[in-house]
Structures are given as C-alpha cells and as structure tokens.
Motif scaffolding. Structure first.
Motif, mmCIF file in Angstrom:
data_model
loop_
_atom_site.group_PDB
_atom_site.id
_atom_site.type_symbol
_atom_site.label_atom_id
_atom_site.label_comp_id
_atom_site.label_asym_id
_atom_site.label_seq_id
_atom_site.Cartn_x
_atom_site.Cartn_y
_atom_site.Cartn_z
ATOM 1 N N PHE A 4 0.722 -1.332 0.163
ATOM 2 C CA PHE A 4 0.060 -0.046 -0.038
ATOM 3 C C PHE A 4 0.865 1.461 -0.079
ATOM 4 O O PHE A 4 0.524 2.197 -0.775
ATOM 5 C CB PHE A 4 -0.964 -0.105 1.296
ATOM 6 N N VAL A 32 0.008 2.558 -3.544
ATOM 7 C CA VAL A 32 -1.392 3.335 -3.624
ATOM 8 C C VAL A 32 -1.018 4.703 -3.499
ATOM 9 O O VAL A 32 -0.867 5.183 -2.506
ATOM 10 C CB VAL A 32 -2.632 2.676 -3.031
ATOM 11 N N ILE A 90 -7.678 3.170 -3.698
ATOM 12 C CA ILE A 90 -7.197 1.695 -3.814
ATOM 13 C C ILE A 90 -7.987 1.304 -4.993
ATOM 14 O O ILE A 90 -7.413 0.530 -5.993
ATOM 15 C CB ILE A 90 -7.786 0.988 -2.590
ATOM 16 N N LEU A 138 -1.409 -2.140 -6.981
ATOM 17 C CA LEU A 138 -1.412 -2.559 -5.423
ATOM 18 C C LEU A 138 -0.937 -3.996 -5.491
ATOM 19 O O LEU A 138 -0.219 -4.394 -4.765
ATOM 20 C CB LEU A 138 -2.811 -2.530 -4.652
#
Length: 291
Positions: free
Chosen positions: A185, A196, A232, A239
């Motif tokens: 992440f 992300v 996301i 990711l």
C-alpha cells in the motif's frame, strides 16, 4: 554450544562505507590506484560485528548485477537509482575477494537479490541456529521469526537498531509476513514502485491491522471511507504488483551446509594475505579487536 549465524547484507555495508568516506574524498587507494574505501569499511564493519556479536558462523550475501526477476515484473523497479560512482565500480568484485580472504562465505545468485538469499537462509536454518542479520533494509522485517534478530545499521560500526519478533509484534501489531502487505500500500520510493498513491505508512499499517492482507482490504473495499475506496480502486493492479515486488522470496537455492560457514578460529594467515595486498587498515583494525 548454540550455533549463531551472522548473515551480512554485503552490498548494504559496502555502499554505506563507500559514501561515508567518499564525501570527504577519502578513497584509500592501493598502490595501483584502485580505490578501496568501501571495501575496507565493509570489512572493518563485519569484523567489529563479529567482535560484538560473537557468531560461530558467518555468511555474506551480495546482489549480482542490477537485473533481477523483479525487473521482469515491473520495468520501473529500482529504475530511479543512479549508476554507482566510478570509484565504486571496481570495489564490487574486490569486496567479495576480501570477504573470501577473511575466510567468510560469500553468497550471490544472478537474478536474485541479497534480501531473497537472506530470507532463504533464515527459512532453511531457522531450527538449526540463532541468526542475526545485519542490513539497512527495513523490508527484511518480514522474515523475523523466534530464532532471528535483525540489526539495522545506525551509527558507525557499533550502533544498531535491533528488532526481535517480540519488538516487531508490539510496535506494528501485525505478524512479520504481513509487512509486505503494508509495503504494497505505501510503496517504496527507493525501489521505485508506487503502491497506492495517497496512502502513507500509518494508513497502510492500519488497513493491514484491520483486514490482514491486500486481498482482505480489497474484499472490504465497499466498507471503507470514500477517499480510500477511490484511491485503492483506481490503483488495484499496481497494489497487487507492489505486493509481489515487496515480498521477500525465501526459496533461493542455498547450496552450502551450515557448518561450512564456521568463523575462522585464527585470522593470522588471512591478515598476512591482506597485508600483502595492501589492505593495511583492515589488518590494523582486526588486530585492535584482538583477532
């Protein structure tokens, strides 16, 4: 007697030693002009660690060239790293040579990063020895286990930020193998993968504490705040790719047996050889440690 294996991230110490002295133009050249500042710093660092940590076995792991399987997964992997300075180029092979001259066992496999070799050793010998890993790379937190400690370089040759499994669990509130999910992440600017965009370390950790894994977060996507859901959702492929890049692979072939890595009982001959080659700072340092 309990076996204690010291696993050294050779490239991390070589780069660290090179830049610490190159900043002051101290390249410590041999008679033929070859710069050795990184090499001599690396060797002195490991000798000091041996003196402090008293391992029974030593392994030194190296990256072998820039291209690894992660570059095949993602073109941008480590693409933003500058080429090494010209004074450093001859020191890559020289460091391995000096390591072998000191009686340490080198490990390096083309296409596989030192981190993956370290992880593979830890997996292979976790029931056979206590292990201490020396590195500067936080990615290695994911390989912590009850028999493994990670000592991150901090200052000089003697100061380390030491992580045990217990410390990691207490600080992060997750298990070590979940750390790669956190990295997926937040991304990694030094390795060149973005994760992300807009999700930083704190949010990344909270997501994994709450949902356990990348897949767990994706399954819970409809329940997240709108901002997180959008970020996301828009970056789902990156990711998943970032997770693949962040994960240390622990299946590299380790051809040696543990008892082939025993620390030399006597360094006299090793030091004579180094002295003949002109590595006098290493010799002086080893003798000051009583080796």
């Amino acid at each position: 007697m309990t076996k204690h294996l010291l696993i050294v991230d050779g490239m991390a110490l070589l780069f660290r030693s090179f830049f610490a002295s190159a900043a002051m133009n101290q390249f410590i050249r041999l008679e033929d002009g070859t710069p050795t500042n990184g090499v001599q710093g690396f060797a002195r660092h490991v000798l000091t660690a041996q003196h402090l940590m008293q391992p029974t076995h030593i392994a030194v792991c190296w990256d072998m060239g820039m291209h690894t399987f992660r570059n095949d997964l993602f073109d941008g992997y480590k693409a933003n790293r500058p080429a090494p300075p010209e004074e450093m180029v001859p020191q890559f092979d020289l460091a391995k040579e000096v390591s072998a001259m000191l009686g340490w066992t080198n490990f390096g496999i083309t296409g596989i990063e030192a981190d993956d070799l370290i992880g593979s050793m830890v997996k292979k010998w976790q029931h056979d020895a206590q292990m201490t890993v020396i590195s500067g790379d936080k990615d290695l937190l994911q390989i912590l286990n009850p028999s493994t400690t990670i000592a991150f370089t901090k200052k000089g040759y003697t100061e380390y930020d030491v992580y045990t499994l217990e410390r990691f669990q207490k600080e992060y509130g997750i298990e070590p193998e979940q750390f790669a999910h956190v990295k997926a992440f937040m991304g990694d600017t030094s390795d060149g993968y973005p994760g992300v965009k807009g999700i930083g370390p704190k949010t990344a950790l909270k997501l994994i504490q709450d949902f356990n894994s990348v897949e767990g977060v994706l399954e819970a996507l409809p329940t997240l705040k709108a901002g997180q859901r959008i970020k996301i959702g828009e970056n789902e492929d990156m990711l998943k790719l970032s997770y693949q890049l962040a994960q240390i692979h622990c299946e590299a072939p380790i051809e040696k047996q543990l008892d082939e890595l025993i620390v030399p009982a006597d360094y006299t001959q090793h030091l004579e050889q180094l002295h003949e080659r002109g590595f006098r700072l290493i010799v002086k340092h080893a003798k000051s440690l009583g080796l």
